[in-house]
Design an enzyme around this catalytic site. Structure first.
Site, PDB file in Angstrom:
ATOM      1  N   GLU A 406      68.857 -31.545  -0.954  1.00  0.00           N
ATOM      2  CA  GLU A 406      67.924 -31.016  -1.948  1.00  0.00           C
ATOM      3  C   GLU A 406      66.477 -31.034  -1.483  1.00  0.00           C
ATOM      4  O   GLU A 406      65.600 -31.605  -2.123  1.00  0.00           O
ATOM      5  CB  GLU A 406      68.095 -31.782  -3.261  1.00  0.00           C
ATOM      6  CG  GLU A 406      69.473 -31.494  -3.824  1.00  0.00           C
ATOM      7  CD  GLU A 406      69.717 -32.044  -5.208  1.00  0.00           C
ATOM      8  OE1 GLU A 406      69.351 -33.190  -5.470  1.00  0.00           O
ATOM      9  OE2 GLU A 406      70.290 -31.311  -6.021  1.00  0.00           O
ATOM     10  N   GLU A 475      79.192 -31.795  -3.384  1.00  0.00           N
ATOM     11  CA  GLU A 475      79.231 -32.600  -4.604  1.00  0.00           C
ATOM     12  C   GLU A 475      80.003 -31.809  -5.647  1.00  0.00           C
ATOM     13  O   GLU A 475      79.773 -30.617  -5.823  1.00  0.00           O
ATOM     14  CB  GLU A 475      77.810 -32.881  -5.133  1.00  0.00           C
ATOM     15  CG  GLU A 475      76.988 -33.740  -4.201  1.00  0.00           C
ATOM     16  CD  GLU A 475      75.541 -33.952  -4.660  1.00  0.00           C
ATOM     17  OE1 GLU A 475      75.277 -33.906  -5.876  1.00  0.00           O
ATOM     18  OE2 GLU A 475      74.694 -34.162  -3.789  1.00  0.00           O
TER      19      GLU A 475
END
Ligand code: GAL
Length: 945
Positions: A406, A475
Site C-alpha cells: 500500500e 489479502e
C-alpha cells in the site's frame, strides 16, 4: 537537517549481507540495558555517548524490547492515517527519544581484528556510539544494520550507546496497519570477523524436475569450499557449479541438506534446499508444479511484548500454521525476524518475503507527496529492498520478493523491482500496488470479490499483460471478529481456474495487547487518533488460541478431500506434490453421535491431483441417525506434528433418523389459579408466553431477530453496513403485540405481531402449542407484514431458562460455532460443553457461539435435570449468560457479566457473516430475507439422576 529527518537510508553501516551464523565467536548483547525516555530530542540528556556518562539513575529495560510495552510512553494504533502531520520528511519536535546504554566486556578469548556489531531491528531510527565514537545512524526499522567495530573494542568496559527516536523520516515509509511502538526490538549481536573468513554467501540451489538433478553454486568470496556430506560432496570449490541427483525442497517435502562452507579461518553451516521457481503458462510453479497458496498474512505479534517475538513464539506460529493445513505465509508488511524464515525452511511453508515499506497514509491526501514517486526517497527505497533480499537470499522457503504494501505506485517502486530482477532473477517480484503489473511478475489483488476472482479466472481482463500472469490474493478473507464467511466459495474459484493460485487470509493474529482482564486495542491507550479494534482481525486470538475462523480455514483448505460417492468413499488428493502414502485413513461409525464401531480404511496411495473411490467398510447395522466419519492422519510423526495428526475428514450419512413414533394423545389446555396449563408447560394467560416447563421457571420462547452485530455486520466495505440498516429499521427493539391467546380445546394458539417502533412493517408470529404426554410441540409461523427492508440478522426464538442449567449437550453440528457461510468445520456428532465454554471470546465482543444443524439439545443443572429441545428436523442455538443487547454493548470481554438466567436462542435461520469489515459482504445465497417461514420445535423437561 537532523539525521532524524533525512529521507536517505541512514549512514555508516556496512553493505547488506545474508543473515547467518558461523563458528567465529559471537556475543549476544541482549539483556538488561540502562534506559531513559525523553519527550523529545531537545529534552534528551547531553553527552550520553560519553563513556563516563552517569546512567546509574536510569531505569533498566530488556533489549530487545519496545519501550511502550514496558511502562515508558504508550503504544498507539492507527491503520491508514499517520499519527503526526504529513509534512515529509519532517517529524514532530515532540519526538520521544529513548537512550539505551550497555556496558559489556569481551570474553577472555575474543580475537583481535575485525568485528561487526549487528542490530536486527531498531524502530524507527537509532544513532549508535561505541566507546564514545559514533558508528552511524539506522533507518528501516525491520531490517538489519551492521557496523564495523573491531578497532574500537577493548577487552572490558565497552560502552555501547543507542539513541532511538520514535519518529524519523523513515516513519513515512512505515505506515503499516499495526501498533506504533519503538525501541531496539530485535537482537543485538557482536560478531568476530576472522581475516580470510566468509563475509557473505549465496547458495544458489535449483532443481530440474525433468531430470531429477539439483544444481548448486555458491556465490561467495575466494577460497571457500563446500561440503554436503550426505551427497558425497567434500572439498568442492564453492563457486563452481555442481550437478547431482537430489530430492527437491517444497513446502510439502521440506528436504534440506546440511552442509558447510569453509575457509581456513571460518566454517558456516548451511542448509540447502533445491527448488526452482518459474512462471510459465500463466502459472506460478515450483519444480514444475503449479502451486495452490493456502496462505496467511503474518505480522509479528506477542500480546505482552508486541513485535518482539521470541524464537519459541515464532515456532508456535509455524507449528500452528502447519497443523491447520496452511502452506504459505506473506510476511506482512516487513521481513520477519530471520529465525522465522529458517523455521519455514525446516517445516515447509512457501513465503512471500515483503520489504519494510508502506506509505498508506498518503492515500488520505489523494497520494499527493507520496514518497514512491519522489526522487528524494529513491535511495531509501532501494536500500530497503537490498537489505531484504540480501538478508534472506539463502532461504529456499522464500519464493517471491514483495516490494512492500500500500504505497501506491511510482518510479521508486519500479526501481526496486528492477534491482531485484537484476540481483535475483530466480524469484518473481510481487507488489499489489502495481495495478497494471508494469514491473511485477504476478497479478495480486487484495479483497477481490468472488465475482472479480471469477472474471480474472476467466481471463476477461483487457489489460493483456495482467491477464496472462498468475493471479493471487495477497489479502482476502478478512478475519476480523466473527468470520470470515465465504472462504469455501473462494476455494472453489481458485480450484476452477488454473491461473488463480490461492491467496493469503488477512491475517494470522489479533494484535490485542494484554491488559488487566482483557486484550486492549486502538483507543485503549488514550490515543487521540486511532482505528479502534481494526487491529483485531486474526485467525488466532492474541494468545494464539485458534479462533473458529482458523478451524474453518483449516477445513476448507484441507489437502485431502473425503466425500460420499455412489460407489463408496471418494478420496481426492489436493496436495501439490505428494501422494497420500504418509496418511492413514480410519473410520468411526456413530449412531446418534455415539460410537458403535471403528476401523482402518484401506486406501491405495493417491497421486497429487488424483482421486480414488474405495468401497464402504463392512458396517454393523444401526437404527438411529448414523454417520461414518473418515479421517486422514499422519501415520508417523513429522517435524511439525505427532503421529495421528488429522489433516482431513469427511462424513457420510449411513442411516437416517428413526421414523417418528405415532404421537400419543394430545393433552388438553386448562386454566387453573390464573395460569394456563398445557402438558408440562405453564403459560401466562395474557401473553401466551411459556413461564414454566416441568417446574423450571422460563421466559419465552418468543420471536427474535436480533444478533449482537459482528464486525462484518458493521463493515463498510460492501455498501452500507447491514448493522446500520438493521438499526435504522429498528430490528434491535422489536415490540410484541398479542393479538389473541386462544386456549380452547387441545391447542394453545397465540397470535402476535412483532414490529419495531415507528415502522409500519412487522412480522406476524403465530405460536401453536400442543402437548403430547411429557412433550410440548411448538409450531411457529412467521409471516412478513408490509414492505420489509433488507435482510434480518437471524430468525428464531429467544428464551430464558434458569441459570443453574449450566451444562449443554447436543446432537448436531459441532463442536465449535458455525454460521451459514462458515460451517465446513462443523461435523455431525454429539457434543457437550459448559454454557460458559460455548462462548467464543472475541476480543471485541459480538455475536458468537452459534451451534448449527442441531437435532436436539439439552441444558441441565449439576443433577442432570433441565430442558431438552428437539428440532423438526434441526435448529441452531446459542446459550449465554447475557443478552444480545449486553453482548452488543460490551467493548471488552470482561464487560460481560453473567445474569442469573441462561439466554437461549433457538433459530431456524441466520444471516451469513461475509467479510464486509474489509471485503465483500455476505454472498446472496447466505443472505437472510424475511419471508413466510414455518418451523417446529419440541420442548420437554428432563429429570435429574
Ligand atoms: C489492507 C492492508 C492491511 C490491513 C488490511 C485491513 O488494506 O494491506 O495491512 O490494513 O487492509 O485489516
Amino acid at each position: 537537517m537532523s539525521y532524524v529527518e533525512d529521507p536517505g537510508p541512514g549512514r555508516g553501516s556496512l553493505p547488506p549481507r545474508a543473515a547467518f551464523t558461523s563458528d567465529a565467536p559471537a556475543l549476544s548483547l541482549n539483556g538488561a540495558w540502562r534506559f531513559r525516555l525523553s519527550p523529545s530530542l531537545a529534552a534528551a540528556p547531553a553527552g550520553v555517548e560519553g563513556e563516563e556518562f552517569d546512567d546509574s539513575a536510569w531505569d533498566e529495560l530488556p533489549v530487545p524490547s519496545l519501550w511502550q510495552l514496558h511502562g515508558h510512553g504508550r503504544p498507539a494504533y492507527t491503520n491508514v492515517p499517520y499519527p503526526f502531520p504529513v509534512d515529509p520528511p519532517h517529524v514532530p519536535s515532540d519526538n520521544p527519544t529513548g537512550d539505551h546504554r550497555l556496558r559489556f566486556d569481551l570474553p577472555a578469548d575474543w580475537p583481535a581484528g575485525s568485528a561487526v556489531l549487528r542490530f536486527d531491528g531498531i524502530d524507527s531510527c537509532g544513532q549508535i556510539w561505541l566507546n564514545g565514537t559514533e558508528l552511524g545512524v539506522t533507518q528501516g526499522s525491520r531490517l538489519p544494520s551492521e557496523f564495523e567495530v573491531g578497532a574500537l573494542l577493548r577487552p572490558s568496559g565497552n560502552v555501547l550507546v543507542v539513541r532511538v527516536h520514535q519518529w524519523s523520516a523513515g516513519s513515512y515509509l512505515e505506515d503499516q496497519d499495526m501498533w506504533w511502538a519503538s525501541g531496539i526490538f530485535r537482537a543485538v549481536t557482536l560478531l568476530a570477523r576472522p581475516a580470510g573468513g566468509i563475509g557473505d554467501y549465496w547458495v544458489r540451489a535449483f532443481y530440474d524436475h525433468t531430470t531429477g538433478l539439483g544444481t548448486v553454486r555458491v556465490e561467495t568470496g575466494p577460497n571457500v569450499v563446500l561440503a554436503i556430506p550426505e551427497l558425497g560432496v567434500t572439498g568442492h570449490p564453492a563457486g563452481e557449479p555442481l550437478e547431482l541427483p537430489v530430492e527437491p525442497w517444497s513446502a510439502e517435502t521440506p528436504r534440506l541438506y546440511d552442509g558447510t562452507l569453509a575457509t581456513a579461518a571460518e566454517r558456516v553451516p548451511v542448509r540447502i534446499g533445491f527448488r526452482t521457481v518459474t512462471i510459465s503458462g500463466g502459472q506460478l510453479k515450483v519444480n514444475g508444479r503449479p502451486l495452490m497458496l493456502r496462505g496467511v498474512n503474518r505480522h509479528e505479534h506477542d500480546p505482552h511484548t508486541g513485535r518482539v517475538v521470541s524464537p519459541e513464539t515464532a515456532l508456535a506460529d509455524v507449528l500452528l500454521m502447519k497443523r491447520h493445513n496452511i502452506n504459505a505465509v506473506r510476511t506482512s508488511h516487513y521481513p520477519p525476524d530471520p529465525a522465522f524464515l529458517e523455521l519455514c525452511d525446516t517445516h515447509g511453508l512457501w513465503v512471500i518475503d515483503e520489504c519494510d515499506l508502506e506509505t498508506h497514509g498518503f492515500e488520505l491526501l489523494g497520494w499527493a507527496g507520496n514518497p514512491s514517486g519522489d526522487p528524494r526517497w529513491t535511495e531509501a527505497y532501494l536500500d530497503r529492498i537490498r537489505r531484504t533480499v540480501e538478508r534472506d537470499k539463502n532461504r529456499p522457503s522464500v519464493i517471491l520478493w514483495s516490494l512492500g504494501n500500500e504505497s501506491h505506485t511510482g518510479e521508486n517502486l519500479a526501481r526496486m523491482a528492477e534491482w531485484v530482477h537484476d540481483r535475483d532473477p530466480s524469484r518473481p517480484v510481487h507488489y499489489e500496488g502495481d495495478h497494471d503489473c508494469a514491473y511485477v511478475d504476478v497479478h495480486s489483488r487484495m479483497y477481490a470479490t468472488h465475482e472479480d476472482v471469477e472474471r480474472i479466472g476467466r481471463r476477461e481482463d483487457d489489460n493483456a499483460r495482467r491477464r496472462d500472469l498468475p493471479f493471487l490474493q495477497c489479502e482476502y478473507g478478512h478475519a476480523m471478529g466473527n468470520g470470515p464467511g465465504g472462504l469455501l466459495e473462494y476455494r472453489e474459484l481458485f480450484e476452477r481456474y488454473p491461473n488463480c493460485q490461492g491467496g493469503f487470509v488477512w491475517e494470522w493474529i489479533d494484535h490485542g495487547l494484554a491488559a488487566d482482564g482483557h486484550f486492549a486495542y486502538g483507543g485503549d491507550f488514550g490515543e487521540q487518533l486511532h482505528d479502534g479494534n481494526f487491529v483485531i482481525d486474526g485467525l488466532v486470538f492474541p494468545d494464539r488460541t485458534p479462533s473458529p475462523g482458523l478451524i474453518e480455514f483449516a477445513k476448507v483448505i484441507e489437502p485431502v478431500r473425503i466425500s460420499a460417492d455412489p460407489a463408496g468413499i471418494r478420496i481426492g488428493n489436493h496436495y501439490d506434490f505428494v501422494d497420500t502414502g504418509h496418511l492413514t485413513f480410519t473410520w468411526v461409525l456413530e449412531e446418534e453421535g455415539t460410537e458403535v464401531a471403528r476401523g482402518v480404511l484401506d486406501v491405495p496411495s493417491v497421486h497429487s491431483g488424483q482421486s480414488v473411490t474405495v468401497p464402504l467398510p463392512a458396517l454393523p447395522s444401526t437404527s438411529g441417525e448414523s454417520w461414518l466419519t473418515v479421517s486422514a492422519a499422519w501415520a508417523s510423526a513429522t517435524t511439525w506434528a505427532p503421529a495421528g495428526h488429522v489433516v482431513a475428514w469427511g462424513q457420510l450419512a449411513v442411516s437416517a433418523a428413526r421414523a417418528a413414533e405415532p404421537l400419543p394423545r394430545r393433552g388438553p389446555v386448562f386454566r387453573t389459579g390464573g395460569r394456563l396449563v398445557l402438558g408440562a408447560g405453564e403459560f401466562d394467560p395474557a401473553t401466551g408466553v411459556l413461564s414454566s416447563l416441568g417446574g423450571h421457571a422460563v421466559h419465552g420462547p418468543r420471536l427474535d431477530v436480533w444478533r449482537a452485530t459482528t464486525d462484518n455486520d458493521r463493515g463498510e466495505f460492501a455498501g452500507r453496513p447491514q448493522a446500520e440498516l438493521w438499526r435504522e429499521a429498528g430490528l434491535h427493539r422489536m415490540q410484541h403485540r398479542v393479538i389473541t391467546v386462544d386456549a380452547d380445546g387441545e391447542e394453545l394458539v397465540v397470535r402476535t405481531r412483532v414490529a419495531p417502533p415507528a415502522q409500519a412493517f412487522g412480522l406476524f408470529a403465530d405460536y401453536t402449542w400442543t402437548a403430547f404426554e411429557d412433550r410440548l410441540r411448538l409450531r411457529v409461523e412467521v409471516t412478513p407484514d408490509g414492505e420489509f427492508p433488507g435482510t434480518l440478522p437471524r430468525l428464531g426464538l429467544a428464551m430464558a431458562v434458569p441459570g443453574t442449567l449450566g451444562s449443554a449437550e447436543w446432537f448436531g453440528g459441532g463442536p465449535g460455532e458455525a454460521y451459514p457461510d462458515s460451517r465446513q468445520a462443523a461435523r455431525i456428532g454429539r457434543f457437550s460443553s459448559r454454557v460458559d465454554g460455548l462462548q467464543t471470546p472475541y476480543v471485541f465482543p459480538q455475536e458468537n457461539g452459534n451451534r448449527t444443524a442441531v437435532r436436539w439439545a439439552r441444558w441441565t443443572d449439576p443433577d442432570g435435570a433441565g430442558i431438552r429441545v428437539d428440532g423438526d428436523p434441526v435448529f441452531d442455538f446459542t446459550a449465554r449468560r447475557w443478552t444480545a443487547a449486553a453482548l452488543e454493548a460490551a467493548r471488552h470481554t470482561d464487560d460481560l457479566l453473567p445474569d442469573d438466567v441462561v439466554h437461549l436462542t433457538l433459530d431456524v435461520a441466520q444471516q451469513g457473516l461475509g467479510t464486509a469489515s474489509c471485503g465483500p459482504g455476505v454472498l446472496p445465497r447466505y443472505r437472510l430475507v424475511a419471508q413466510k417461514t414455518e418451523f417446529t420445535l419440541w420442548f420437554r423437561a428432563v429429570p435429574g439422576h
